[in-house]
Design a protein around this motif. Structure first.
Motif, PDB file in Angstrom:
ATOM      1  N   ASP A   9      27.075  20.581  32.597  1.00 23.83           N
ATOM      2  CA  ASP A   9      27.760  19.758  33.602  1.00 23.83           C
ATOM      3  C   ASP A   9      28.601  18.673  32.945  1.00 23.83           C
ATOM      4  OD1 ASP A   9      26.612  21.295  35.572  1.00 23.83           O
ATOM      5  OD2 ASP A   9      25.126  19.783  36.171  1.00 23.83           O
ATOM      6  N   LEU A  10      28.068  18.057  31.900  1.00 24.54           N
ATOM      7  CA  LEU A  10      28.813  17.014  31.183  1.00 24.54           C
ATOM      8  C   LEU A  10      30.065  17.609  30.547  1.00 24.54           C
ATOM      9  CD1 LEU A  10      28.899  14.071  30.347  1.00 24.54           C
ATOM     10  CD2 LEU A  10      27.486  14.647  28.381  1.00 24.54           C
ATOM     11  N   ALA A  70      32.741  13.034  24.839  1.00 29.30           N
ATOM     12  CA  ALA A  70      31.401  12.567  25.214  1.00 29.30           C
ATOM     13  C   ALA A  70      30.407  13.714  25.299  1.00 29.30           C
ATOM     14  CB  ALA A  70      31.447  11.811  26.544  1.00 29.30           C
ATOM     15  N   HIS A  71      30.821  14.822  25.880  1.00 26.77           N
ATOM     16  CA  HIS A  71      29.895  15.956  26.005  1.00 26.77           C
ATOM     17  C   HIS A  71      29.538  16.519  24.636  1.00 26.77           C
ATOM     18  CE1 HIS A  71      33.542  18.397  25.638  1.00 26.77           C
ATOM     19  NE2 HIS A  71      32.748  19.412  25.338  1.00 26.77           N
ATOM     20  N   LEU A  72      30.504  16.513  23.722  1.00 22.37           N
ATOM     21  CA  LEU A  72      30.221  17.017  22.380  1.00 22.37           C
ATOM     22  C   LEU A  72      29.267  16.094  21.640  1.00 22.37           C
ATOM     23  CD1 LEU A  72      33.761  18.252  21.283  1.00 22.37           C
ATOM     24  CD2 LEU A  72      31.796  19.638  21.950  1.00 22.37           C
ATOM     25  N   GLU A  73      29.471  14.789  21.778  1.00 19.90           N
ATOM     26  CA  GLU A  73      28.585  13.830  21.112  1.00 19.90           C
ATOM     27  C   GLU A  73      27.175  13.925  21.682  1.00 19.90           C
ATOM     28  OE1 GLU A  73      30.754  10.236  21.803  1.00 19.90           O
ATOM     29  OE2 GLU A  73      32.130  10.598  20.121  1.00 19.90           O
ATOM     30  N   ASN A  74      27.082  14.051  22.991  1.00 28.65           N
ATOM     31  CA  ASN A  74      25.782  14.184  23.650  1.00 28.65           C
ATOM     32  C   ASN A  74      25.084  15.465  23.201  1.00 28.65           C
ATOM     33  OD1 ASN A  74      24.142  15.457  25.997  1.00 28.65           O
ATOM     34  ND2 ASN A  74      24.184  13.282  26.494  1.00 28.65           N
TER      35      ASN A  74
END
Length: 160
Positions: A76-77, A86-90
């Motif tokens: 979803d992110l 952000a999704h890659l870092e998360n």
């Protein structure tokens, strides 16, 4: 091996179940959890190539130990942040934590295997060396002679 599909391809629940070796019930469960969102044509679920790719990611995430909730959150992110990082870092942070967990589990498994192998070696040694030690044999012979000497007056037999 999973065959690639064109971007406009549509798949039935049976197609995906057979392709990914999962049950239709599993796919319906993923839909219920919000991981997959097939379109419907009457009672028939139709999955797009994007749904198919998403299923491959879901199954890969499960295989390495992520929960369905964690997988959903990462997917979803990614959908919300398609142009950002952000999704890659998360996801990277989650992957690193999972890698550390798996390495700890591997160490625990290797330690357990070493302990079990040591136990097997000990038991195999005991099985191979069932002959009692010489001091025990000597004591047993002495006991037998003593017992025979004490029994002689009762039995009348001469000691051996």
């Amino acid at each position: 091996m999973i065959k690639p599909a064109g971007p406009d391809a549509l798949f039935t629940i049976r197609d995906l179940a057979e392709t990914f070796d999962v049950t239709a019930r599993t796919l319906r469960y993923y839909e219920q959890k919000g991981l997959l969102t097939p379109t419907r044509r009457g009672a028939t679920r139709l999955y797009t190539a994007a749904d198919r790719a998403r299923l491959a990611l879901i199954l890969r995430g499960k295989r390495v130990g992520f929960t369905l909730d964690e997988i959903k959150e990462m997917l979803d992110l990614e959908q919300l942040d398609q142009r950002g990082t952000a999704h890659l870092e998360n996801s990277l942070a989650r992957f690193r934590v999972r890698i550390a967990d798996l390495k700890r589990q591997r160490e625990d498994i290797e330690d357990s295997i070493a302990e079990l192998e040591a136990g097997c070696a000990w038991m195999e040694d005991r099985l191979a060396n069932r002959e009692p030690p010489e001091d025990i044999k000597r004591r047993a012979r002495a006991f037998e002679l003593l017992a025979a000497a004490r029994l002689t007056p009762w039995t009348g037999a001469a000691p051996e």
